[in-house]
Motif scaffolding. Structure first.
Motif, PDB file in Angstrom:
ATOM      1  N   GLU A 243       0.851  -1.372   0.000  1.00 53.32           N
ATOM      2  CA  GLU A 243       0.060   0.028  -0.172  1.00 53.32           C
ATOM      3  C   GLU A 243       0.854   1.284  -0.225  1.00 53.32           C
ATOM      4  OE1 GLU A 243      -3.404   0.533   0.212  1.00 53.32           O
ATOM      5  OE2 GLU A 243      -3.997  -1.311  -0.079  1.00 53.32           O
ATOM      6  N   HIS A 244       2.073   1.066   0.421  1.00 51.14           N
ATOM      7  CA  HIS A 244       3.004   2.394   0.564  1.00 51.14           C
ATOM      8  C   HIS A 244       4.072   2.370  -0.642  1.00 51.14           C
ATOM      9  CE1 HIS A 244       2.220   1.990   5.109  1.00 51.14           C
ATOM     10  NE2 HIS A 244       1.233   2.232   4.560  1.00 51.14           N
ATOM     11  N   GLN A 245       4.755   3.453  -0.642  1.00 51.38           N
ATOM     12  CA  GLN A 245       5.816   3.366  -1.707  1.00 51.38           C
ATOM     13  C   GLN A 245       7.037   3.751  -1.150  1.00 51.38           C
ATOM     14  OE1 GLN A 245       5.777   3.881  -5.308  1.00 51.38           O
ATOM     15  NE2 GLN A 245       3.701   3.258  -5.197  1.00 51.38           N
ATOM     16  N   LEU A 246       8.172   3.385  -1.615  1.00 57.62           N
ATOM     17  CA  LEU A 246       9.653   3.521  -1.092  1.00 57.62           C
ATOM     18  C   LEU A 246      10.335   4.468  -2.016  1.00 57.62           C
ATOM     19  CD1 LEU A 246      10.870   2.248   1.378  1.00 57.62           C
ATOM     20  CD2 LEU A 246      12.222   0.702  -0.100  1.00 57.62           C
ATOM     21  N   VAL A 247      10.749   5.887  -1.375  1.00 59.06           N
ATOM     22  CA  VAL A 247      11.521   6.627  -2.107  1.00 59.06           C
ATOM     23  C   VAL A 247      13.036   6.464  -1.750  1.00 59.06           C
ATOM     24  CG1 VAL A 247      11.791   9.092  -2.133  1.00 59.06           C
ATOM     25  CG2 VAL A 247       9.617   8.374  -2.189  1.00 59.06           C
ATOM     26  N   ARG A 248      13.889   6.626  -2.706  1.00 54.28           N
ATOM     27  CA  ARG A 248      15.221   6.290  -2.436  1.00 54.28           C
ATOM     28  C   ARG A 248      16.113   7.839  -2.909  1.00 54.28           C
ATOM     29  NH1 ARG A 248      19.757   3.699  -6.384  1.00 54.28           N
ATOM     30  NH2 ARG A 248      18.356   4.884  -7.628  1.00 54.28           N
TER      31      ARG A 248
END
Length: 630
Positions: A243-248
């Motif tokens: 459900e979430h996003q991962l930002v790098r």
């Protein structure tokens, strides 16, 4: 009552003696205006048996230790007297300390000392060389039943870590800014590896996720403009919560060829106290520094300062091409005595300042287990000492060694406050990586006080959580305050930070404060694809004024399996860190998931670090299964 100390237990008991470990060091610490040598023989007053490893301290009129030595296996010792020495103190664990005034001694005389056993001395004995607290143990199973000495040490482990309170989710509507200092340290990963290789899960507070992520090499693109650091951004679906996003957010420091690096003025500050005995301590320290010495150029210089009961200069600043002289000084070091860490730090900075290179790299490299017990030893005292010394323009590298009594919290403080980096050396390969593979990034700073501030767009982001960096968080106002200290980057260094974000419209919800009455956060245009803006501030090594660099991330929808290789690797390591910490934010993370992502991100892996990571994950999985955890 202690009658005799077997040679087998010297490594355990010498820790409590306050003094300098070798006669050679004692002589080098004294004035060249020597008045002559004194020979001493130390025996047990009850049975006349010689006492080995007895500490002899030479003190000034004010009682300050200025030199010292220890007796050999036959209870013999030799030391020199000069006009600075006012008294001699003789100390041995389990015996009553004796003192002598120098005026009563004649140069060339023989001193016979009979130490009387103390009936109370063993009640408070603490054996820290193997991390044992409690009554002293002889090397006989009868004294502690069927338990091995190693098992006893594990039970009374005194390792110390700063508590980590994991970052939580913040609502963008009320907290749109996230500000923190970068961290290039990687000590946590090597320390975690040590625990897993020994068949144990690491303590939760030993797991600093950002240091685990930043342990690995990432092939980020070099900066192309005038700034020494480049910013790269990306995003993908979060694997432990879809459900979430991962930002790098990735930083890359400018690479500099070895031949183009400025000359170095280095001071090796080496802990030679009793707690540094053992194969993974002082012998490994020597190996590590020998590797570095072989990398030095004629323009580089090295001095060696050691500390135990007191601090001393065992090698004055020496050109890097005089390798035999430097290596010989390292070979002569022996461990014994208590740990006057603060005195050693002061002397090391003074030595570096005396030979400072205005256009070069000035650095103190401290090698220790962090177990300071003489002089300033609290975190606050050490922090203030280091903060004062760093103003001289001298950087700090911290190398941690040992186990059982390892003080990670103190070493992290030293590196954090001393404009430096921190590595844990658990084997020779880690030493090689630190001083050979990553010679430039370890020793040569290209940007200091590097801070990041991320502003999230409420049009796309409901809330966010920074993964790791708990000990590096800054107030938002600190970002523009050039007086605020932050992390430093070396040549070729990479830094990676991951944010777990909850997109607008997600079913996930996080606790939020009531809507603000007087504030209003607006997106940059109704149709803006901007997810966030990254701002970075840095200073050049010689400057006190920061420069600003910005980078925007646009919305991008992709699965983690389609993300770049380096992004996948960083994600796998973060996933692993959440499992090791048993984080409340681990979601659906599993060891199988970590192995799958890491397996797809091995790449060329020339040094084999990613393959080693996969093996560590498998070990952790096996250990956790044996412990009945997921």
């Amino acid at each position: 009552m202690l009658k005799h100390l077997p040679t087998l237990l010297l490594g355990l008991m010498i820790y409590f003696q306050t003094g300098i470990p070798t006669e050679g060091f004692a002589q080098s610490a004294l004035s060249s205006r020597s008045a002559g040598k004194v020979k001493a023989t130390i025996v047990d007053a009850d049975n006349n048996q010689p006492l080995p490893a007895v500490t002899i301290q030479l003190r000034s009129k004010k009682g300050v230790v200025i030199a010292g030595t220890v007796s050999d296996e036959n209870g013999k010792a030799m030391f020199e007297l000069d006009s600075n020495v006012a008294s001699i103190q003789v100390m041995y664990i389990g015996y009553i300390t004796q003192s002598f005034q120098v005026k009563a001694l004649k140069p060339g005389s023989a001193l016979n000392i009979k130490l009387k056993p103390s009936h109370n001395a063993l009640q408070e004995t603490v054996v820290v060389s193997l991390g044992i607290r409690g009554k002293a143990l002889m090397a006989s199973p009868a004294l502690y039943g069927s338990r091995s000495l190693q098992g006893y040490a594990a039970e009374y482990n005194t390792e110390d870590y700063s508590p980590i309170n994991e970052n939580t989710f913040h609502t963008v509507s009320t907290n749109p800014l996230s500000t923190f200092s970068i961290d290039v340290d990687r000590a946590s990963y090597a320390n975690v590896r040590r625990f897993l290789n020994n068949g144990d899960m690491p303590p939760i507070d030993a797991v600093r996720v950002e240091e685990m992520i930043n342990y690995f090499d990432y092939q980020y693109k070099n900066p192309t403009g005038n700034d020494p650091v480049a910013i790269h951004t990306d995003m993908a679906v979060c694997p432990w919560n879809n459900e979430h996003q991962l930002v790098r957010i990735a930083l890359k420091g400018k690479e500099v060829a070895k031949e183009n690096l400025p000359p170095s003025n280095l001071v090796f500050l080496i802990d030679v106290s009793g707690s540094m005995q053992g194969p993974q301590r002082l012998p490994l320290v020597k190996q590590a520094f020998k590797v570095l010495v072989n990398q030095l150029r004629p323009a580089d210089r090295v001095a060696i300062v050691v500390y135990a009961g007191a601090a001393g200069l065992v090698l004055p600043s020496t050109p890097g091409n005089e390798k035999t002289t430097i290596l010989d000084a390292l070979d002569k070091l022996e461990a014994g005595g208590s740990t006057a860490g603060s005195a050693g730090i002061k002397l090391a900075y003074e030595t570096a300042a005396a030979h400072i290179m205005r256009n070069g790299n000035n650095r103190v490299i401290i090698a220790t287990d962090g177990d300071f017990n003489v002089g300033a030893s609290s975190d606050g005292e050490l922090q203030r000492l280091i903060e004062k010394e760093r103003e001289k323009g001298i950087f700090l590298s911290v190398l941690g060694f040992g186990m059982g009594n390892y003080k990670d919290n103190k070493l992290e403080t030293l590196a954090d406050k001393g404009n430096g980096n921190y590595a844990y050396i658990d084997n020779f390969e880690e030493a090689r990586r630190t001083f050979v593979t990553e010679f430039g990034s370890t020793l040569f700073t290209i940007a200091k006080d590097v801070k990041l501030q991320v502003e999230f767009n409420p049009k796309h982001v409901q809330s966010y959580r920074l993964v790791g960096y708990e000990n590096r968080m800054l107030a938002d106002e600190d970002f523009n305050d050039d007086k605020k200290d932050a992390g430093d980057m070396g040549a070729g260094h990479t830094v990676t930070a991951l944010y777990e974000i909850i997109p607008v419209g997600s079913k996930s919800r996080t606790p939020a404060v009531d809507p603000l009455k007087y504030q209003q956060n607006k997106a940059v245009g109704d149709n803006s694809p901007e997810v966030l803006t990254v701002k970075m501030r840095y200073k050049t090594p010689e400057s006190s004024k920061s420069q600003l660099v910005t980078q925007v991330l646009l919305w991008k929808q992709q699965d983690i399996k389609d993300a770049p290789e380096d992004f996948r690797m960083a994600t796998a390591v973060a996933d692993f860190g959440l499992l090791l910490r048993n984080s409340e934010h681990k979601g659906k993370a599993t060891y199988e998931q970590v192995l799958k992502i890491a397996g797809s991100a091995r790449g060329s892996d020339e040094e084999g670090y990613r393959a080693e990571f996969i093996q560590l994950v498998k070990k952790a999985q096996l250990i956790s299964n044996n412990h009945g955890t997921k």
